[in-house]
Design an enzyme around this catalytic site. Sequence first.
Site, short mmCIF file in Angstrom:
data_model
loop_
_atom_site.label_atom_id
_atom_site.label_comp_id
_atom_site.label_asym_id
_atom_site.label_seq_id
_atom_site.Cartn_x
_atom_site.Cartn_y
_atom_site.Cartn_z
N CYS A 42 64.68 -11.67 -62.30
CA CYS A 42 64.57 -13.04 -62.75
C CYS A 42 64.19 -13.06 -64.24
CB CYS A 42 63.51 -13.78 -61.93
SG CYS A 42 63.32 -15.53 -62.35
N ASP A 44 62.05 -14.87 -65.56
CA ASP A 44 60.66 -15.28 -65.70
C ASP A 44 59.90 -14.35 -66.66
OD1 ASP A 44 57.73 -15.51 -65.02
OD2 ASP A 44 58.50 -17.00 -63.63
N ARG A 46 56.93 -13.62 -66.91
CA ARG A 46 55.78 -12.90 -66.36
C ARG A 46 56.17 -11.62 -65.63
NH1 ARG A 46 53.85 -17.81 -62.79
NH2 ARG A 46 56.12 -17.76 -62.49
N HIS A 98 60.66 -12.63 -57.29
CA HIS A 98 59.20 -12.72 -57.34
C HIS A 98 58.75 -13.98 -56.63
CE1 HIS A 98 58.92 -15.87 -60.53
NE2 HIS A 98 60.10 -15.38 -60.88
N CYS A 101 58.77 -18.34 -57.42
CA CYS A 101 59.88 -18.40 -58.38
C CYS A 101 60.26 -19.86 -58.66
CB CYS A 101 61.09 -17.64 -57.82
SG CYS A 101 62.54 -17.68 -58.90
#
Length: 213
Positions: A42, A44, A46, A98, A101
């Site tokens: 992803c 993302d 993080r 994750h 999400c």
Amino acid sequence: MATYEQLFENNRKWVAEKVATDKDFLAKLASDQEPDYLYIGCSDSRVPANEIMGLEPGEVFVHRNIANLVANIDLNVMSVINYAVANLHVKHIIVCGHYNCGGVKAAMTPKDMGILNPWLRNIRDVYRLHEDELDGIKDEHEKYNRLVELNVVEQCRNVIKTAVVQKSYAENGYPVVHGWVFDLKTGLLKDLNIDFEAVLKQIQKIYNLTGSH
């Protein structure tokens, strides 16, 4: 939060630290890459691919997009898979989602997301495929997290459906496809233990692209 100007200072510090611990670091960095792993994750911010696996630059080939999707009409991800398998000869392909999400949550939000609509529809299709199981989960948080896992499983299936993966595995015995989920709360990876050979055999009833019967 670092300012824009600090990014370049951070870069210089990073180089200095790497060279201090390994004088050949830059020579290795400039050499041809030979990663064993393709990571599809992803976007993302993080979830940094290299860091969560403890790998150095050059050890993992990375592709990231919203909700770690492997859509067959997405030339970007298809090109990455093809290059990783046919040219880099990766031994493992990892699809990593994750928990919590945002893309998965957005997909299940009943409103117009504009240009994201067709992209997120892929996740809604995953829900449709597993509707009975997901509707049986009463806690909304747990339901979303289970959808995260199921989305990873379905994207692994999409990777296995590709001709380049099927042909390489038939000829070389690799790559093997894995499904993982990263837990932001613990920092730990969860292996969904996908039985690659069983899934490959199952889908080749319809998606056999090796040229053999």
